[in-house]
Design an enzyme around this catalytic site. Structure first.
Site, short mmCIF file in Angstrom:
data_model
loop_
_atom_site.label_atom_id
_atom_site.label_comp_id
_atom_site.label_asym_id
_atom_site.label_seq_id
_atom_site.Cartn_x
_atom_site.Cartn_y
_atom_site.Cartn_z
N HIS A 307 0.87 -1.28 0.03
CA HIS A 307 0.04 0.09 -0.09
C HIS A 307 0.86 1.21 -0.15
O HIS A 307 2.04 1.26 0.64
CB HIS A 307 -0.80 0.06 1.10
CG HIS A 307 -2.07 0.87 1.00
ND1 HIS A 307 -1.91 2.34 1.52
CD2 HIS A 307 -3.39 0.63 0.78
CE1 HIS A 307 -3.34 2.83 1.13
NE2 HIS A 307 -3.96 1.91 0.87
N ASP A 364 -8.30 -4.87 -0.41
CA ASP A 364 -8.34 -5.93 -1.46
C ASP A 364 -8.18 -7.26 -1.23
O ASP A 364 -8.65 -8.16 -2.17
CB ASP A 364 -7.79 -5.36 -2.87
CG ASP A 364 -8.19 -4.12 -3.10
OD1 ASP A 364 -7.63 -3.15 -3.36
OD2 ASP A 364 -9.74 -3.85 -3.22
C1 SDX Z 1 -6.09 0.14 -3.20
O1 SDX Z 1 -4.19 4.67 -2.04
C2 SDX Z 1 -5.34 4.05 -1.40
O2 SDX Z 1 -5.74 4.45 -0.65
C3 SDX Z 1 -5.66 2.79 -2.24
C4 SDX Z 1 -6.85 2.02 -1.60
C5 SDX Z 1 -8.23 2.57 -1.51
O3 SDX Z 1 -8.82 2.60 -0.27
O4 SDX Z 1 -8.41 3.77 -2.09
O5 SDX Z 1 -6.25 1.81 -0.41
C6 SDX Z 1 -7.32 1.07 -2.40
O6 SDX Z 1 -5.76 0.46 -4.13
C7 SDX Z 1 -5.31 -0.81 -2.27
C8 SDX Z 1 -4.03 -1.27 -3.37
C9 SDX Z 1 -4.33 -2.37 -4.21
N1 SDX Z 1 -3.39 -2.70 -5.03
C10 SDX Z 1 -2.75 -3.93 -5.08
O7 SDX Z 1 -3.22 -4.90 -4.16
C11 SDX Z 1 -1.85 -3.85 -6.12
C12 SDX Z 1 -0.51 -4.79 -5.49
N2 SDX Z 1 0.05 -3.59 -4.87
C13 SDX Z 1 1.29 -2.84 -5.42
O8 SDX Z 1 1.27 -2.94 -6.93
C14 SDX Z 1 1.67 -1.79 -4.65
O9 SDX Z 1 1.90 -2.06 -3.33
C15 SDX Z 1 0.90 -0.43 -4.63
C16 SDX Z 1 0.62 0.08 -5.96
C17 SDX Z 1 -0.38 -0.65 -3.98
C18 SDX Z 1 1.65 0.64 -3.92
O10 SDX Z 1 2.67 0.93 -4.62
P1 SDX Z 1 3.83 2.05 -4.48
O11 SDX Z 1 3.41 2.64 -3.25
O12 SDX Z 1 4.31 2.95 -5.56
O13 SDX Z 1 5.15 1.17 -3.91
P2 SDX Z 1 6.37 0.67 -4.90
O14 SDX Z 1 5.59 0.14 -6.22
O15 SDX Z 1 7.11 1.85 -4.93
O16 SDX Z 1 6.85 -0.64 -4.13
C19 SDX Z 1 7.86 -0.63 -3.36
C20 SDX Z 1 8.53 -1.77 -3.39
C21 SDX Z 1 9.15 -2.22 -4.73
O17 SDX Z 1 10.24 -2.85 -4.76
P3 SDX Z 1 11.82 -2.24 -4.63
O18 SDX Z 1 11.76 -1.55 -6.00
O19 SDX Z 1 11.84 -1.53 -3.42
O20 SDX Z 1 12.65 -3.52 -4.70
O21 SDX Z 1 7.87 -3.07 -2.94
C22 SDX Z 1 7.56 -3.70 -3.96
C23 SDX Z 1 8.10 -2.77 -5.33
O22 SDX Z 1 8.40 -3.89 -6.39
N3 SDX Z 1 6.10 -4.04 -4.23
C24 SDX Z 1 5.61 -5.37 -4.28
C25 SDX Z 1 4.36 -5.39 -4.15
N4 SDX Z 1 3.89 -3.92 -3.93
C26 SDX Z 1 5.06 -3.31 -3.73
N5 SDX Z 1 6.21 -6.55 -4.72
C27 SDX Z 1 5.46 -7.70 -4.81
N6 SDX Z 1 4.16 -7.55 -4.75
C28 SDX Z 1 3.64 -6.45 -4.33
N7 SDX Z 1 2.29 -6.52 -4.20
#
Ligand code: SDX
Length: 428
Positions: A307, A364
């Protein structure tokens, strides 16, 4: 802490005021930055460090896993309130008295008929159309049938627009689902509660009386409350920036639905179920999917995990996980998907890759398990998210417009070609 921030650029130093919120959050007010520094701006892709507004609607603390709507904790609201009460709270700022709630519901019921010509738009979609695309289109189409724009300076006009969309949106949600199922586009009943009526419109079969299952009604009420608002998330920011051009409420909501559709945002609840189903069909091999999620060369992510703000457990995920266990138990459903989800969650929560990055289950991760137990098709999961988020979007749009916020127009840093002369075609 002093109430100013100092910035040094080369020989020049600048001071900018700090603003502090009621929960002691602090921001540097950079409204004058570009003028004061002769053109210097900030840049922050994804706005990870940038606030877009000051808002009094929802407070969340990602480090502590705190979420409150208008000061009330999500735990209390999910336990003690119903969705219509929470919608009123978010939109108008306080919990309604019984008279206010009764009037709100009555006015919503008086505005819950959708122009029959909208059915022609529904008919035009193929059954294979994704429901989020249909819902976004139908919501925008409401503008055509309700052309008067909202006079946000008139409390009465604002209230009438709120009850209009709160009445019509559930009809559009039900018609979107029933179109895919080949069922007649129907209406509910004015004798039912707000959530019961949604259930009747969504689930009733044309050849039998619909009986409300209280287990499902309570679970749906809770899910809608948990999804109702979440401060400046992607889709809410979209609704706010669209509305900042003074386009109408319905058209602004339509943009939010499209933003929510994305698998990184609300579309994740569908992606989680598809992922869990794939793991189940793959013999429950969670380790393979954990490895994929950690493999930087693999675009796969563990859907429902991580998140932007929560670097602790998403408080909503905790409540939904408990509700999922209760609903499946009460309905006598033994869904292997829940066990796979729990196993995956336990593995991830002890895996350094996820622990180091503070990746926890989000809203989710478990919600789709309940929707599936309710008999809602997986492609409709994000529509259910939108149904819950509607009052939050309305509240945020209303706050932005009544605060007369300026049109949203970010700056950029250009890194393209410098000036060059045109080359005639025969010389290229
Ligand atoms: C919602 O914003 C809100 O409030 C949204 C929400 C709402 O109520 O409106 O809460 C609803 O959208 C919840 C999120 C649902 N999405 C998912 O479940 C999709 C999977 N999650 C990710 O794609 C990710 O965690 C996000 C998009 C939710 C957040 O992404 P960020 O904040 O941009 O973080 P990032 O992509 O920079 O990740 C940081 C690190 C990275 O690794 P490094 O580059 O540091 O090595 O964490 C890793 C990412 O690759 N990472 C994951 C991951 N989420 C982050 N690796 C594997 N699986 C994941 N799910």
């Amino acid at each position: 802490m002093s109430d100013i921030a100092k910035l040094q650029i080369g020989e020049n130093s600048y001071e900018f005021p700090l603003i502090k919120g009621t929960e002691n959050e602090v921001a540097i007010d950079v409204k004058t930055l570009r003028n004061a520094t002769n053109g210097v701006i900030t840049i922050d892709p994804g706005y990870k460090n940038t606030g877009s507004c000051v808002s009094g609607i929802t407070f969340l603390d990602g480090e502590k896993g705190i979420l409150r709507y208008r000061g009330y904790s999500i735990e209390e609201l999910a336990e003690k309130a119903d969705f219509l009460e929470v919608a009123y709270l978010l939109i108008f700022g306080n919990l309604p008295t019984s008279e206010q709630l009764e009037k709100f519901h009555s006015d919503i019921k008086s505005n819950s008929v959708v122009d029959d010509d909208v059915k022609k738009i529904v008919d035009a979609f193929p059954k294979t159309a994704h429901p989020m695309g249909v819902l976004s289109s139908l919501t925008s189409a409401l503008t055509a049938f309700n052309p008067s724009s909202v006079d946000v300076d008139s409390e009465e006009d604002m209230y009438n627009s709120v009850v209009k969309i709160m009445g019509k949106f559930p009809v559009l949600v039900a018609w979107t689902m029933r179109k895919k199922q080949g069922l007649p586009l129907n209406y509910g009943s004015k004798n039912l509660g707000y959530v019961e009526n949604i259930m009747k419109m969504m689930f009733e079969q044309p050849n039998e009386d619909y009986v409300i299952n209280p287990i499902i009604k309570n679970a749906l009420d809770k899910l809608l409350i948990l999804h109702a608002d979440h401060e400046q998330n992607c889709s809410t920011s979209t609704v706010r920036i669209a509305g900042s051009s003074h386009v109408g409420l319905f058209a602004s909501l339509s943009t939010g639905i499209s933003a929510l559709w994305g698998p990184l945002h609300g579309g994740a609840n569908q992606a989680v179920l598809e992922m869990l189903e794939a793991i189940r069909q793959d013999g429950g091999d969670t380790k393979k999917y954990m490895a994929k999620a950690k493999d930087k060369s693999d675009p796969f992510r563990l859907m429902g995990f991580g998140h932007r703000v929560y670097k602790n457990f998403d408080p909503r995920a905790k409540i939904i996980k408990k509700a999922a266990e209760e609903v499946l138990n009460d309905l006598g459903i033994n869904d292997p998907i829940l066990e796979i989800a729990k196993g995956l969650s336990e593995e991830a929560l002890s895996d350094p890759y996820f622990v180091d990055r503070k990746l926890y289950p989000n809203v989710d991760f478990y919600s789709g398990i309940i929707y599936r137990a309710m008999g809602i098709p997986v492609e409709m999961f994000t529509v259910m998210f939108a149904l819950g988020r509607l009052p939050g979007w309305i509240a945020q749009w209303k706050e932005m417009r009544t605060n007369k916020e300026p049109i949203g127009r970010p700056r950029q840093i250009y890194n393209g070609e410098n000036l060059r002369s045109f080359i005639p075609l025969d010389k290229r």
